[in-house]
Every structure is written in structure tokens, then in C-alpha cells.
Design a protein around this motif. Structure first.
Motif, mmCIF file in Angstrom:
data_model
loop_
_atom_site.group_PDB
_atom_site.id
_atom_site.type_symbol
_atom_site.label_atom_id
_atom_site.label_comp_id
_atom_site.label_asym_id
_atom_site.label_seq_id
_atom_site.Cartn_x
_atom_site.Cartn_y
_atom_site.Cartn_z
ATOM 1 N N ARG A 1 0.821 -1.196 0.000
ATOM 2 C CA ARG A 1 0.000 0.000 0.000
ATOM 3 C C ARG A 1 0.865 1.259 0.000
ATOM 4 N NH1 ARG A 1 -5.369 -0.167 1.121
ATOM 5 N NH2 ARG A 1 -5.104 1.891 0.225
ATOM 6 N N GLU A 2 0.346 2.296 -0.638
ATOM 7 C CA GLU A 2 1.048 3.587 -0.698
ATOM 8 C C GLU A 2 0.860 4.328 0.626
ATOM 9 O OE1 GLU A 2 3.429 6.172 -3.140
ATOM 10 O OE2 GLU A 2 2.538 4.237 -3.711
ATOM 11 N N PHE A 3 1.970 4.693 1.245
ATOM 12 C CA PHE A 3 1.949 5.493 2.466
ATOM 13 C C PHE A 3 2.033 6.977 2.091
ATOM 14 C CE2 PHE A 3 2.748 1.460 4.251
ATOM 15 C CZ PHE A 3 2.761 1.510 5.641
ATOM 16 N N THR A 4 1.535 7.824 2.989
ATOM 17 C CA THR A 4 1.586 9.278 2.815
ATOM 18 C C THR A 4 2.702 9.853 3.669
ATOM 19 O OG1 THR A 4 -0.792 9.350 2.429
ATOM 20 C CG2 THR A 4 0.276 11.418 3.059
ATOM 21 N N VAL A 5 3.548 10.688 3.068
ATOM 22 C CA VAL A 5 4.597 11.364 3.834
ATOM 23 C C VAL A 5 3.949 12.458 4.675
ATOM 24 C CG1 VAL A 5 6.679 12.777 3.704
ATOM 25 C CG2 VAL A 5 6.371 10.860 2.126
ATOM 26 N N LEU B 1 -0.105 5.219 7.003
ATOM 27 C CA LEU B 1 -1.135 4.458 6.304
ATOM 28 C C LEU B 1 -2.330 4.333 7.235
ATOM 29 C CD1 LEU B 1 -1.921 2.628 3.826
ATOM 30 C CD2 LEU B 1 -1.086 0.698 5.199
ATOM 31 N N ALA B 2 -3.516 4.659 6.734
ATOM 32 C CA ALA B 2 -4.731 4.574 7.537
ATOM 33 C C ALA B 2 -5.728 3.635 6.859
ATOM 34 C CB ALA B 2 -5.350 5.959 7.724
ATOM 35 N N ALA B 3 -6.619 3.100 7.657
ATOM 36 C CA ALA B 3 -7.652 2.202 7.137
ATOM 37 C C ALA B 3 -8.504 2.907 6.096
ATOM 38 C CB ALA B 3 -8.518 1.699 8.285
ATOM 39 N N ASP B 4 -8.888 2.150 5.072
ATOM 40 C CA ASP B 4 -9.798 2.671 4.046
ATOM 41 C C ASP B 4 -10.661 1.512 3.536
ATOM 42 O OD1 ASP B 4 -8.219 1.194 2.262
ATOM 43 O OD2 ASP B 4 -7.142 2.945 1.511
ATOM 44 N N LYS B 5 -11.419 1.767 2.521
ATOM 45 C CA LYS B 5 -12.354 0.754 2.013
ATOM 46 C C LYS B 5 -11.617 -0.509 1.577
ATOM 47 C CE LYS B 5 -16.041 0.111 -1.424
ATOM 48 N NZ LYS B 5 -16.809 0.758 -2.520
ATOM 49 N N GLN B 6 -10.440 -0.328 0.940
ATOM 50 C CA GLN B 6 -9.689 -1.476 0.442
ATOM 51 C C GLN B 6 -9.133 -2.316 1.598
ATOM 52 O OE1 GLN B 6 -9.368 1.660 -1.073
ATOM 53 N NE2 GLN B 6 -10.718 0.907 -2.703
ATOM 54 N N THR B 7 -8.576 -1.661 2.627
ATOM 55 C CA THR B 7 -8.026 -2.432 3.750
ATOM 56 C C THR B 7 -9.142 -3.123 4.527
ATOM 57 O OG1 THR B 7 -8.038 -0.620 5.386
ATOM 58 C CG2 THR B 7 -6.105 -0.812 3.954
ATOM 59 N N LYS B 8 -10.296 -2.475 4.627
ATOM 60 C CA LYS B 8 -11.377 -3.065 5.427
ATOM 61 C C LYS B 8 -11.986 -4.305 4.776
ATOM 62 C CE LYS B 8 -12.576 0.710 8.458
ATOM 63 N NZ LYS B 8 -13.645 1.500 9.070
ATOM 64 N N PHE C 1 -7.398 1.665 11.843
ATOM 65 C CA PHE C 1 -6.020 1.761 12.332
ATOM 66 C C PHE C 1 -5.345 2.955 11.674
ATOM 67 C CE2 PHE C 1 -5.604 -0.533 8.373
ATOM 68 C CZ PHE C 1 -4.471 0.044 7.792
ATOM 69 N N ILE C 2 -4.279 3.413 12.309
ATOM 70 C CA ILE C 2 -3.323 4.336 11.693
ATOM 71 C C ILE C 2 -1.936 3.752 11.966
ATOM 72 C CG2 ILE C 2 -2.387 6.675 11.615
ATOM 73 C CD1 ILE C 2 -5.087 7.604 12.846
ATOM 74 N N LEU C 3 -1.198 3.452 10.911
ATOM 75 C CA LEU C 3 0.154 2.901 11.018
ATOM 76 C C LEU C 3 1.142 3.967 10.558
ATOM 77 C CD1 LEU C 3 2.291 0.630 11.314
ATOM 78 C CD2 LEU C 3 1.654 -0.117 9.000
ATOM 79 N N THR C 4 2.048 4.339 11.449
ATOM 80 C CA THR C 4 3.057 5.360 11.135
ATOM 81 C C THR C 4 4.444 4.738 11.224
ATOM 82 O OG1 THR C 4 1.629 7.041 12.125
ATOM 83 C CG2 THR C 4 3.914 7.654 11.716
ATOM 84 N N LEU C 5 5.236 4.948 10.177
ATOM 85 C CA LEU C 5 6.633 4.505 10.144
ATOM 86 C C LEU C 5 7.530 5.720 10.093
ATOM 87 C CD1 LEU C 5 7.945 1.583 9.885
ATOM 88 C CD2 LEU C 5 5.470 1.680 9.531
ATOM 89 N N THR D 1 4.444 3.196 14.923
ATOM 90 C CA THR D 1 3.342 3.409 15.859
ATOM 91 C C THR D 1 2.058 2.900 15.215
ATOM 92 O OG1 THR D 1 4.391 5.386 16.773
ATOM 93 C CG2 THR D 1 2.052 5.102 17.213
ATOM 94 N N VAL D 2 1.347 2.057 15.935
ATOM 95 C CA VAL D 2 0.022 1.620 15.514
ATOM 96 C C VAL D 2 -0.974 2.272 16.462
ATOM 97 C CG1 VAL D 2 -1.539 -0.320 15.134
ATOM 98 C CG2 VAL D 2 0.918 -0.584 14.672
#
Length: 291
Positions: free
Chosen positions: A78-82, A94-101, A108-112, A126-127
Motif C-alpha cells: 500500500r502507498e503510504f503518505t509522507v 497508512l490509515a484504514a480505508d475501504k480497500q483495507t477493510k 487503524f493508523i500505522l506510522t513509520l 506506531t500503531v
């Protein structure tokens, strides 16, 4: 591609999967990261979320619904947002959306974040659970390192893995792609583990770390180059594809495991699952020193 640079290293990170793709020594041009030759393994350092490893039949149940998900989850594709960037640091989300659900119904919100400090790259995750109910998930990292690392006289079998603290670790066997946690076996790592391809004839060597700070060093007497990964995680995988004679090895911090051979399919009872309360955050991290 995102580039981070300091006096010693130049790092590249792909927003697709928030994947670390290159770490080069500025002086010598030495490339530390595996370059994703598809003949062996077409990835560099994927992020594993919301599962680590394989699910039985590539499916699980949650809240009386059955979902399909392939090995290691979807975050790596999945494409992450800077969300923040400087010359030596970047954070991606990366945050939950229709495709992940469709694959994983939880919010969720996943931060790298990646930060260069001298000869070291600090990686933190961080999750965040934005929901009003508990979240269950796993997280892991899967960085691959070139072997040899710049030593013309060295090859794969000249390298060893040194684990500190030097002690006997419990190793979780894999039966096919699944964890056999009921039959853990001791692995004596008081001495360095000499690498050879047959080590991986039953997939990864999976060490139980019990969240104790552990440093795993990849090096060879044949030259001065290597890496040291420091982490406090429940598990660490050491992997190279078998029977391919692949010129790389992965050192993988895991906050989760592949489904157990006795798995019921219920995600809430999955082996080594992480539980995160409503509105809470989970943090994981590791550091890689390059020399």
C-alpha cells in the motif's frame, strides 16, 4: 523515492509500503540492502502488518466473519503518505480505508519513521487504534542485507550472526509455513551462528527474545563491513530463501508469528497476537548500525 542523507550514509525509502530500499556508504558506495532481484526475492525490507507470516488457508475469522489475507498482510503493498520530512528523517502514514477493510475490518493508523543518526538508521513504528473497541494485530519488519558486503574474498558461508546477550535461546520451529510453538527447541548462541544455506531448509530460524534488548550482528572475518540490528521484540527471524543459493540474509524483528499448527482461525486467539485498547497506541522500533 525518498532520500535521507548525512555525512556517512545515503538512504532511500519507497512510499509504496514505506519500504527501505537502499542504504549506501557515502565514501565507498557500498550498498548494504538487498536489491530485490526477483530471481531470488523481489523485495528489500517489507513492513509486515496486520499479520506476520502465513494464516492457515490464508484466512481468519473475526466477529463471526471470515476474511482472506495473504502472507505478511497488506501494508507492504500500500502507498503510504509522507507526513513529515527533513534531510535526515521521514515519517509516513497508512490509515484504514475501504480497500483495507475488505481484508481487515478494523480501523487503524500505522506510522513509520526513519531517522539517520551518524552510522545508524533508527526505525520506529506506531500503531494507533482510533476505534472505541479493542484492536488485534501483529507487526514486523523484514530487512534484507547483501552478502557479501563489499568483501571480494567473502561469500555467504563466510558470514556469521553474533547474538548478544550470548546465551541459549528458544527457537520456534516452522512446520511448512506455520509456527509450532508447542515444540520450541534450544539454540545455543553463546558462539556465533555460522551461515550456510542449509540452515534455512525449514524456512526461518525464529528466536524467542521475550522483549529483551538484543543485538544481532552480521559480519565476517574476511572484511570489516557488517551490520548490527538492536531491538527489544518478542521474536526475531533469520531467513534466506531455500533451496535457492541467495546472496542475502534477512534479520526480522517480529511482534507476532505465523499461525500456529494448532490455530483455530480466530484472529483474537492467534498465537502472539497484539492487543490494543480503544484509542491507544502501540510502539515498536529497532536500530541498524552500518559499518
Amino acid at each position: 523515492m525518498i532520500t535521507l542523507k548525512n555525512d556517512y550514509l545515503t538512504v532511500q525509502i519507497n512510499p509504496l509500503g514505506a519500504e527501505l530500499t537502499s542504504v549506501k556508504d557515502n565514501e565507498t558506495g557500498l550498498e548494504y540492502m538487498w536489491q530485490a532481484d526477483k530471481a531470488f526475492w523481489g523485495r528489500h525490507a517489507p513492513i509486515l502488518f496486520p499479520i506476520v507470516g502465513r494464516l492457515q488457508d490464508n484466512q481468519y475469522r473475526l466477529n463471526d466473519q471470515t476474511y482472506h489475507m495473504t502472507q505478511h498482510g497488506f501494508a507492504r503493498d500500500r502507498e503510504f503518505t509522507v507526513i513529515d520530512q527533513t534531510t535526515t528523517q521521514v515519517s509516513l502514514e497508512l490509515a484504514a480505508d475501504k480497500q483495507t477493510k475488505a481484508l481487515y475490518p478494523l480501523d487503524f493508523i500505522l506510522t513509520l519513521s526513519y531517522e539517520l543518526v551518524d552510522h545508524q538508521l533508527k526505525v520506529n513504528a506506531t500503531v494507533t487504534n482510533p476505534a472505541e473497541t479493542e484492536m488485534v494485530f501483529s507487526f514486523g519488519a523484514h530487512p534484507g542485507f547483501n552478502l557479501p558486503l563489499g568483501g571480494a574474498m567473502a561469500d555467504f558461508t563466510d558470514y556469521h550472526v553474533t547474538v548478544s546477550p550470548k546465551q541459549i535461546y528458544q527457537r520456534v520451529p516452522l512446520v511448512g509455513p506455520y509456527s509450532d510453538t508447542q515444540h520450541a527447541v534450544p539454540l545455543d548462541l553463546k558462539q556465533p551462528l555460522q551461515l550456510n544455506h542449509d540452515l534455512f531448509d525449514h524456512d526461518a530460524q525464529v528466536l524467542t527474545l521475550d522483549n529483551h534488548e538484543t543485538t544481532v550482528m552480521l559480519s565476517t572475518p574476511a572484511d570489516d563491513h557488517g551490520i548490527a540490528l538492536t531491538v527489544a521484540a518478542p521474536y526475531l527471524g533469520i531467513w534466506s530463501p531455500y533451496p535457492k543459493q541467495a546472496p542475502f540474509v534477512c534479520l526480522e524483528p517480529w511482534w507476532g508469528l505465523a499461525d500456529d499448527v494448532q490455530a483455530t482461525g480466530d484472529l483474537t486467539s492467534k498465537v502472539a497476537i497484539q492487543r490494543l485498547a480503544a484509542k491507544a497506541s502501540f510502539k515498536a522500533g529497532y536500530q541498524i548500525t552500518y559499518f
